[in-house]
Design a protein around this motif. Structure first.
Motif, PDB file in Angstrom:
ATOM      1  N   UNK A 273       0.838  -1.207   0.000  1.00  0.00           N
ATOM      2  CA  UNK A 273       0.000   0.000   0.000  1.00  0.00           C
ATOM      3  C   UNK A 273       0.867   1.249   0.000  1.00  0.00           C
ATOM      4  N   UNK A 274       1.918   1.237   0.808  1.00  0.00           N
ATOM      5  CA  UNK A 274       2.766   2.421   0.912  1.00  0.00           C
ATOM      6  C   UNK A 274       3.662   2.594  -0.312  1.00  0.00           C
ATOM      7  N   UNK A 275       4.452   1.566  -0.654  1.00  0.00           N
ATOM      8  CA  UNK A 275       5.443   1.818  -1.707  1.00  0.00           C
ATOM      9  C   UNK A 275       4.817   1.942  -3.086  1.00  0.00           C
ATOM     10  N   UNK A 276       3.685   1.254  -3.336  1.00  0.00           N
ATOM     11  CA  UNK A 276       3.070   1.385  -4.661  1.00  0.00           C
ATOM     12  C   UNK A 276       2.389   2.738  -4.808  1.00  0.00           C
ATOM     13  N   UNK A 277       2.024   3.366  -3.679  1.00  0.00           N
ATOM     14  CA  UNK A 277       1.520   4.733  -3.719  1.00  0.00           C
ATOM     15  C   UNK A 277       2.573   5.643  -4.329  1.00  0.00           C
ATOM     16  N   UNK A 278       3.810   5.508  -3.845  1.00  0.00           N
ATOM     17  CA  UNK A 278       4.884   6.330  -4.395  1.00  0.00           C
ATOM     18  C   UNK A 278       5.123   6.075  -5.867  1.00  0.00           C
ATOM     19  N   UNK A 279       5.123   4.787  -6.256  1.00  0.00           N
ATOM     20  CA  UNK A 279       5.342   4.433  -7.662  1.00  0.00           C
ATOM     21  C   UNK A 279       4.247   5.016  -8.552  1.00  0.00           C
ATOM     22  N   UNK A 280       2.982   4.785  -8.180  1.00  0.00           N
ATOM     23  CA  UNK A 280       1.861   5.258  -9.002  1.00  0.00           C
ATOM     24  C   UNK A 280       1.816   6.784  -9.068  1.00  0.00           C
ATOM     25  N   UNK A 281       2.131   7.439  -7.961  1.00  0.00           N
ATOM     26  CA  UNK A 281       2.107   8.895  -7.939  1.00  0.00           C
ATOM     27  C   UNK A 281       3.137   9.471  -8.897  1.00  0.00           C
ATOM     28  N   UNK A 282       4.330   8.883  -8.919  1.00  0.00           N
ATOM     29  CA  UNK A 282       5.369   9.370  -9.825  1.00  0.00           C
ATOM     30  C   UNK A 282       4.981   9.116 -11.279  1.00  0.00           C
ATOM     31  N   UNK A 283       4.364   7.937 -11.568  1.00  0.00           N
ATOM     32  CA  UNK A 283       3.905   7.646 -12.927  1.00  0.00           C
ATOM     33  C   UNK A 283       2.914   8.709 -13.402  1.00  0.00           C
TER      34      UNK A 283
ATOM     35  N   UNK B 231       6.200  16.938  -3.904  1.00  0.00           N
ATOM     36  CA  UNK B 231       6.897  15.714  -4.316  1.00  0.00           C
ATOM     37  C   UNK B 231       7.696  15.112  -3.172  1.00  0.00           C
ATOM     38  N   UNK B 232       8.199  15.924  -2.252  1.00  0.00           N
ATOM     39  CA  UNK B 232       9.040  15.406  -1.173  1.00  0.00           C
ATOM     40  C   UNK B 232       8.246  14.520  -0.218  1.00  0.00           C
ATOM     41  N   UNK B 233       6.917  14.726  -0.151  1.00  0.00           N
ATOM     42  CA  UNK B 233       6.090  13.926   0.765  1.00  0.00           C
ATOM     43  C   UNK B 233       6.045  12.453   0.352  1.00  0.00           C
ATOM     44  N   UNK B 234       6.337  12.163  -0.905  1.00  0.00           N
ATOM     45  CA  UNK B 234       6.284  10.786  -1.399  1.00  0.00           C
ATOM     46  C   UNK B 234       7.368   9.912  -0.757  1.00  0.00           C
ATOM     47  N   UNK B 235       8.428  10.543  -0.258  1.00  0.00           N
ATOM     48  CA  UNK B 235       9.523   9.808   0.388  1.00  0.00           C
ATOM     49  C   UNK B 235       8.999   8.919   1.513  1.00  0.00           C
ATOM     50  N   UNK B 236       8.053   9.423   2.280  1.00  0.00           N
ATOM     51  CA  UNK B 236       7.510   8.671   3.414  1.00  0.00           C
ATOM     52  C   UNK B 236       6.961   7.321   2.994  1.00  0.00           C
ATOM     53  N   UNK B 237       6.316   7.273   1.826  1.00  0.00           N
ATOM     54  CA  UNK B 237       5.701   6.030   1.372  1.00  0.00           C
ATOM     55  C   UNK B 237       6.750   4.937   1.137  1.00  0.00           C
TER      56      UNK B 237
ATOM     57  N   UNK C 294      -6.364   2.378  -3.486  1.00  0.00           N
ATOM     58  CA  UNK C 294      -6.550   3.256  -2.331  1.00  0.00           C
ATOM     59  C   UNK C 294      -5.311   4.117  -2.155  1.00  0.00           C
ATOM     60  N   UNK C 295      -4.153   3.483  -2.283  1.00  0.00           N
ATOM     61  CA  UNK C 295      -2.896   4.228  -2.190  1.00  0.00           C
ATOM     62  C   UNK C 295      -2.822   5.288  -3.279  1.00  0.00           C
ATOM     63  N   UNK C 296      -3.296   4.942  -4.487  1.00  0.00           N
ATOM     64  CA  UNK C 296      -3.219   5.885  -5.605  1.00  0.00           C
ATOM     65  C   UNK C 296      -4.119   7.101  -5.405  1.00  0.00           C
ATOM     66  N   UNK C 297      -5.047   7.018  -4.439  1.00  0.00           N
ATOM     67  CA  UNK C 297      -5.848   8.193  -4.092  1.00  0.00           C
ATOM     68  C   UNK C 297      -4.996   9.204  -3.354  1.00  0.00           C
ATOM     69  N   UNK C 298      -4.218   8.712  -2.407  1.00  0.00           N
ATOM     70  CA  UNK C 298      -3.531   9.590  -1.465  1.00  0.00           C
ATOM     71  C   UNK C 298      -2.395  10.377  -2.098  1.00  0.00           C
TER      72      UNK C 298
END
Length: 422
Positions: A243-253, A391-397, A368-372
């Motif tokens: 949930x966490x790391x795929x949020x970062x991946x999808x957000x960057x995509x 963009x820096x907030x994605x580091x947490x994921x 759900x992660x891709x929402x956040x």
């Protein structure tokens, strides 16, 4: 027969990845800022795009687990795959008819198209255990993502050529070229999805179910899925990590091109960077799949998370366009691998009889992660008037996802799950 079904299954990634490259990651963010949302402040259009991505993810979240449960019970994976894929195909074509400044219509069509794309992937993923044995999961999953990079990249390259040289194709402007590219995605997706529908065989259930009973049974199984998942601590750890790391991946995509434009890079550089991702991503995904087989799937995923952590930190401070190109290469090295190995890693831990149900839950968490992520970037950009702050907030994921993944032992989880569920 088995090889044919494997390649037919993997070819669907070749088909629908054109939507990711040309629409989600490529032309839509650029066209949205410069055409659909013309004369709107850059941070506002970033927020609009972020909210559109979040809304489409939220809507598919509401449907994914329930439809997955129904698909397992009724043997409807391919039918649902057909329904959602052709919804995405129609909406991709519909984007070509949206006029300048009509950002509301563009957002609506884009949201429905994303639902079609993401919904189809639930049932596409759930067919992986049908076509591949346990020892083949990493290789076959990686093959799908690799073909996705290649197919999506080939069409995207042709579309970029057309958009940059519209007269060569009998078109009057770059804008007309972009609209034709949306139509090309629809045609590509439709044609290359046909092998899966023709050659991948889905096991049918022993009993017939009418529509009313399917809904009732689907609702009961959904409740049962949640009860099943939470009783296996290791499976919960993986799903939370995912949930966490795929949020970062999808957000960057979804937000990379918009972010590049917001900090002042020209669209031509961003589009070229996307092409680099596609063509470097093809061999890199196959190599990552091999690495998963030789080194261990979890270790390879952790490597991908580490690469993404570096990418995110660097993106927040980059100033020069050549840095965007270097980050594109790094993304290409990790993106397909982390997606493919996550899918095969999860497939190892679940029983085949519950594949669509459990992959529905898996996609539920992913969406759900891709929402956040996009929502957070859009909100932070609005309040701080800085895309870099978002963009820096994605580091947490990536940090939390990596820590949680370290606690997972897939062999132990698979043994517990299959012992309990059969």
């Amino acid at each position: 027969m088995k090889k044919r079904s494997i390649y037919a299954w993997a070819l669907y990634d070749w088909a629908n990845s054109a939507y990711v490259t040309t629409v989600i990651a490529g032309f839509f963010p650029v066209f949205f800022k410069e055409y659909f949302s013309a004369n709107v402040d850059a941070t506002v259009s970033t927020a609009q795009l972020g909210f559109a991505n979040s809304i489409s993810s939220f809507l598919i979240v509401l449907m994914a687990p329930f439809l997955g449960a129904i698909a397992d019970i009724g043997g409807l994976k391919k039918r649902f795959l057909f329904l959602f894929s052709y919804l995405g195909i129609l909406m991709s074509a519909a984007l070509s008819f949206v006029g300048e400044g009509a950002w509301e219509a563009a957002v609506f069509v884009y949201i429905i198209g994303n639902i079609g794309f993401m919904g189809s992937n639930i049932f596409y993923d759930s067919l992986l255990p049908t076509v591949a044995g346990e020892k083949e999961l990493d290789r076959v999953s990686g093959l799908g993502f690799a073909l996705g990079y290649l197919g999506g990249g080939i069409l995207f390259a042709l579309d970029v050529w057309m958009v940059q040289n519209p007269a060569l194709f009998g078109l009057e402007s770059m804008e007309e070229g972009v609209k034709v590219s949306f139509l090309s995605v629809a045609l590509w997706w439709m044609v290359f999805s046909l092998p899966l529908f023709l050659f991948v065989k889905e096991e049918k259930p022993d009993n017939d179910f009418n529509a009313g009973r399917l809904v009732t049974e689907g609702y009961q199984r959904l409740k049962g899925t949640i009860r099943k998942v939470v009783q296996f601590k290791g499976l919960v750890y993986f799903l939370v990590a995912y949930w966490f790391y795929i949020d970062g991946v999808d957000t960057i995509i979804r937000m990379a091109v918009d972010y590049g434009m917001a900090i002042g890079f020209e669209p031509k550089h961003l589009i070229l960077s996307l092409l680099i991702v596609q063509f470097v991503g093809f061999p890199a995904t196959l190599l990552f799949a091999k690495l998963g087989e030789k080194w261990g799937t979890k270790k390879a995923i952790l490597l991908g998370i580490g690469i993404y952590l570096i990418i995110t930190l660097w993106a927040a401070v980059m100033e020069e366009v050549h840095e965007f190109y270097l980050l594109a290469v790094m993304i290409a090295l990790a993106q397909g691998g982390i997606q493919a190995l996550s899918r095969s890693y999860y497939a190892r831990m679940i029983p085949d009889a519950y594949a669509a149900e459990f992959f529905g839950f898996y996609n539920f968490l992913g969406k759900t992660a891709a929402i956040l992520g996009p929502l957070l970037i859009g909100t932070v950009a609005l309040f701080t008037e800085s895309s870099r702050a978002g963009i820096i907030s994605v580091v947490l994921f990536f940090i939390v996802g990596g820590i949680m993944l370290l606690r997972v032992d897939e062999k132990k989880v698979a043994k517990e799950v299959r012992s309990a569920l059969g």
